[in-house]
Design an enzyme around this catalytic site. Sequence first.
Site, short mmCIF file in Angstrom:
data_model
loop_
_atom_site.label_atom_id
_atom_site.label_comp_id
_atom_site.label_asym_id
_atom_site.label_seq_id
_atom_site.Cartn_x
_atom_site.Cartn_y
_atom_site.Cartn_z
N ASN A 11 71.38 -0.62 -22.82
CA ASN A 11 70.99 0.19 -24.21
C ASN A 11 70.03 1.45 -23.87
O ASN A 11 69.04 1.23 -23.49
CB ASN A 11 70.15 -0.82 -24.97
N LYS A 13 69.46 3.34 -25.91
CA LYS A 13 68.62 4.04 -27.17
C LYS A 13 68.88 5.53 -27.40
O LYS A 13 69.85 5.89 -27.24
CB LYS A 13 67.30 3.46 -26.94
N HIS A 99 68.97 -4.83 -33.56
CA HIS A 99 67.85 -4.65 -32.52
C HIS A 99 66.63 -4.61 -33.24
O HIS A 99 66.61 -4.12 -34.13
CB HIS A 99 68.24 -3.55 -31.71
N GLU A 101 64.24 -2.71 -32.82
CA GLU A 101 63.87 -1.35 -33.36
C GLU A 101 64.55 -0.93 -34.42
O GLU A 101 63.93 -0.34 -35.33
CB GLU A 101 64.17 -0.53 -31.98
N GLU A 169 65.55 -11.16 -27.37
CA GLU A 169 64.79 -10.13 -27.02
C GLU A 169 63.30 -10.40 -27.62
O GLU A 169 63.05 -9.97 -28.95
CB GLU A 169 65.33 -8.90 -27.21
N GLY A 175 60.17 -2.90 -23.53
CA GLY A 175 59.66 -1.56 -23.20
C GLY A 175 58.19 -1.72 -22.56
O GLY A 175 57.72 -0.45 -22.55
N SER A 215 62.14 -5.86 -20.73
CA SER A 215 61.59 -5.58 -19.39
C SER A 215 62.34 -6.17 -18.32
O SER A 215 61.87 -6.68 -17.18
CB SER A 215 60.25 -5.65 -19.40
P1 PGA Z 1 63.51 -2.62 -22.22
O1 PGA Z 1 64.56 -2.69 -23.56
O2 PGA Z 1 64.62 -3.23 -20.94
O3 PGA Z 1 63.18 -1.36 -21.75
O4 PGA Z 1 62.32 -3.44 -22.23
C1 PGA Z 1 65.19 -3.78 -23.86
C2 PGA Z 1 65.80 -3.46 -25.12
O5 PGA Z 1 65.44 -3.10 -26.15
O6 PGA Z 1 67.01 -3.98 -25.29
#
Ligand code: PGA
Length: 253
Positions: A11, A13, A99, A101, A169, A175, A215
């Site tokens: 992803n 983003k 997601h 976010e 997640e 992140g 992560s």
């Molecule tokens: P990350 O993000 O691997 O940077 O932690 C995962 C995600 O949001 O799908």
Amino acid sequence: MARRRKLIAGNWKMNGLKAQMREARTLAARLKRASPRPKCDFLICPPATLLAPLAAGLRSSRIRLGGQDCHVNEAGAHTGDISAEMLKDAGASFVIAGHSERRADHGEASGLVAAKVAAAHRAGLTAIICIGETLKQRKAGRAGAVVSAQLKASLPAGAVAKNTVIAYEPVWAIGTGVSAGLDDIEKMHGSIRKTLAKLLGAGEADSMRVLYGGSVKPGNAGDILKLDNVDGALVGGASLKASDFWAIGKAVA
Ligand code: PGA
């Protein structure tokens, strides 16, 4: 037990100008040369601006493409939105829905997520439904209940293993560089599989892929990907570099 081929989904983003496409091409070149091939499918979900050019550039590769969100309608007066049909037309075969976010930045609740997943299915896309608890919810001992409620409310009628993937997640692991503990991941994935069995029946639940995200990096991917009921990873930061993303795919045993 059904054999679930692992899915390594990236992803990107809101990252990536045209130069970022180089990373996808590098991944495609490695995949082409590799013998034996990693035992997984690779998917990249770039920003919508890069979907069509990536689709053209990766046509002869096995890398799949996906959108990061879609509107529930097929077309209409919705400035700034993109429909599932448009994603499909640009070369996507997957789309991420719900997601954390989007849930946080745009107030998307699970009912809307379910409608987006239904839109994805209408367009012939496979939806990746994201669910996960916040740190506050985990500390309050509510992680299991929150995740199962999100799962129930985000799955529309007609969701089956062929058109739907689940991504667990934990919000606090996204992140941050700190992934969830292996025991916690295994426990949550087991309980997601049980909830799926109740909702969809044992057969579909057994075939549906459940990814872990938060992560995931080359250094922890091997341990995470061999856990029971972990059928792949949804990768943010580490998917932006072909070498890291490739290493995560190679970690599939
Ligand atoms: P990350 O993000 O691997 O940077 O932690 C995962 C995600 O949001 O799908």
